[in-house]
Write a protein that holds these residues in place. Structure first.
Motif, PDB file in Angstrom:
ATOM      1  N   ALA A   1      42.467  39.013  38.989  1.00  0.00           N
ATOM      2  CA  ALA A   1      42.523  40.435  38.704  1.00  0.00           C
ATOM      3  C   ALA A   1      42.296  41.276  39.948  1.00  0.00           C
ATOM      4  O   ALA A   1      42.643  42.444  39.981  1.00  0.00           O
ATOM      5  CB  ALA A   1      41.476  40.797  37.648  1.00  0.00           C
ATOM      6  N   ARG A   2      41.689  40.724  40.958  1.00  0.00           N
ATOM      7  CA  ARG A   2      41.420  41.473  42.187  1.00  0.00           C
ATOM      8  C   ARG A   2      42.450  41.090  43.235  1.00  0.00           C
ATOM      9  O   ARG A   2      42.237  40.215  44.057  1.00  0.00           O
ATOM     10  CB  ARG A   2      39.993  41.188  42.656  1.00  0.00           C
ATOM     11  N   LEU A   3      43.574  41.805  43.174  1.00  0.00           N
ATOM     12  CA  LEU A   3      44.662  41.486  44.083  1.00  0.00           C
ATOM     13  C   LEU A   3      44.482  42.217  45.404  1.00  0.00           C
ATOM     14  O   LEU A   3      44.101  43.383  45.444  1.00  0.00           O
ATOM     15  CB  LEU A   3      46.005  41.902  43.466  1.00  0.00           C
ATOM     16  N   SER A   4      44.783  41.525  46.477  1.00  0.00           N
ATOM     17  CA  SER A   4      44.810  42.140  47.795  1.00  0.00           C
ATOM     18  C   SER A   4      46.250  42.124  48.267  1.00  0.00           C
ATOM     19  O   SER A   4      46.805  41.066  48.545  1.00  0.00           O
ATOM     20  CB  SER A   4      43.917  41.350  48.770  1.00  0.00           C
TER      21      SER A   4
ATOM     22  N   VAL B   1      36.603  39.500  28.721  1.00  0.00           N
ATOM     23  CA  VAL B   1      37.274  39.110  29.953  1.00  0.00           C
ATOM     24  C   VAL B   1      38.720  39.590  29.937  1.00  0.00           C
ATOM     25  O   VAL B   1      39.253  40.010  30.963  1.00  0.00           O
ATOM     26  CB  VAL B   1      37.210  37.581  30.143  1.00  0.00           C
ATOM     27  N   ARG B   2      39.347  39.552  28.758  1.00  0.00           N
ATOM     28  CA  ARG B   2      40.737  40.018  28.640  1.00  0.00           C
ATOM     29  C   ARG B   2      40.862  41.467  29.076  1.00  0.00           C
ATOM     30  O   ARG B   2      41.797  41.833  29.794  1.00  0.00           O
ATOM     31  CB  ARG B   2      41.241  39.860  27.203  1.00  0.00           C
TER      32      ARG B   2
ATOM     33  N   THR C   1      50.975  38.310  32.565  1.00  0.00           N
ATOM     34  CA  THR C   1      50.537  37.485  31.429  1.00  0.00           C
ATOM     35  C   THR C   1      50.260  36.058  31.873  1.00  0.00           C
ATOM     36  O   THR C   1      49.348  35.405  31.358  1.00  0.00           O
ATOM     37  CB  THR C   1      51.593  37.484  30.311  1.00  0.00           C
ATOM     38  N   THR C   2      51.028  35.584  32.852  1.00  0.00           N
ATOM     39  CA  THR C   2      50.831  34.227  33.375  1.00  0.00           C
ATOM     40  C   THR C   2      49.500  34.101  34.102  1.00  0.00           C
ATOM     41  O   THR C   2      48.919  33.015  34.164  1.00  0.00           O
ATOM     42  CB  THR C   2      51.990  33.861  34.320  1.00  0.00           C
ATOM     43  N   LEU C   3      49.007  35.215  34.632  1.00  0.00           N
ATOM     44  CA  LEU C   3      47.781  35.198  35.433  1.00  0.00           C
ATOM     45  C   LEU C   3      46.515  35.475  34.632  1.00  0.00           C
ATOM     46  O   LEU C   3      45.418  35.354  35.170  1.00  0.00           O
ATOM     47  CB  LEU C   3      47.878  36.238  36.557  1.00  0.00           C
ATOM     48  N   MET C   4      46.649  35.827  33.366  1.00  0.00           N
ATOM     49  CA  MET C   4      45.482  36.244  32.591  1.00  0.00           C
ATOM     50  C   MET C   4      44.424  35.143  32.466  1.00  0.00           C
ATOM     51  O   MET C   4      43.232  35.431  32.339  1.00  0.00           O
ATOM     52  CB  MET C   4      45.911  36.729  31.209  1.00  0.00           C
TER      53      MET C   4
END
Length: 246
Positions: free
Chosen positions: A4-7, A131-132, A168-171
């Motif tokens: 969830a924490r994209l750089s 978490v979702r 959705t693939t990364l959830m």
């Protein structure tokens, strides 16, 4: 790894991976036939942890079939493959919960909104409700989809649909992403945005294997295998593969 924490780097370029042993993926003479057609022909492949590995080749080269075998969707006719240290044929249950597989076709529910699709597929993966919410907010923000969270998936552009599928693939925070031509048919701007997201995931430590017919996308990878006729014809860095082209 916190997906969830994209750089997101400014240019979307992938940096070389830090080699780690054992490899995330290893295959030995992996083969799959469809009738008389040998789609994947005795492929030997090693992908190290932290790589952005490109499977480059034209239509019909065997890229999708190889990806689907690594995702345990297809069984090989012969040969072996291990993913995250487990056999794809003998231990598929130990693999599926740790990988994210994104097929070529848009597979979201068109009548559900962006947020509803994320929540549904995360629920299927067993991600807890609290978490979702947190991951959904982070992913939508990082991919530029937050303002479209209430829009039905059917009304998204091609590029936005691909980013929704990736989100959705990364959830469930997979260790390995298997992406089957994720930007085919997508406009150039959306393609660039998609690769900026992948570069951010790479920086966060996710291993990515991506099938693509585009050389400009393969150049963003840390390593490439060029497939043709079901066989790996060349392997190496983008610079090494590019040097082979007249």
């Amino acid at each position: 790894m916190a997906a969830a924490r994209l750089s997101l780097p400014s240019d979307g370029a992938a940096t070389p991976p830090v080699t780690d042993i054992p490899p995330v993926v290893a295959t030995h003479e992996l083969t799959r036939r469809f009738g008389d057609v040998v789609a994947v022909d005795a492929v030997d492949l090693v992908v190290q942890r932290g790589a952005v590995f490109g499977l480059l080749g034209p239509d019909g080269a065997g890229k999708s079939t190889l990806i689907r075998m690594l995702a345990t969707v297809l069984l090989p006719d012969s040969g072996e493959a291990t993913v995250l240290g487990h056999s794809t044929t003998r231990e598929p249950g130990a693999i599926t919960g740790r990988i994210g597989y994104m097929s070529q076709r848009f597979s979201m529910y068109p009548d559900l909104t962006v947020a509803e699709n994320l929540d549904f597929f995360a629920t299927v993966r067993g991600v807890p409700k609290k978490v979702r919410r947190e991951r959904s907010a982070g992913l939508l923000s990082g991919m530029g989809l937050a303002e479209f969270s209430g829009r039905q998936a059917r009304h998204l552009s091609g590029g936005m649909k691909q980013k929704l599928m990736l989100a959705t693939t990364l959830m469930h925070e997979p260790e390995l992403l298997l992406l089957d031509e994720p930007t085919t048919g997508v406009d150039p701007v959306s393609r660039r945005e998609f690769w900026r997201v992948l570069a951010g995931l790479h920086r966060a430590g996710t291993t990515v294997i991506v099938a693509t017919p585009y050389m400009d996308e393969a150049e963003r990878c840390s390593a490439i295998a060029f497939l043709d006729g079901g066989q790996i014809r060349q392997q190496g860095t983008p610079e090494e593969i590019t040097a082979l082209v007249p």
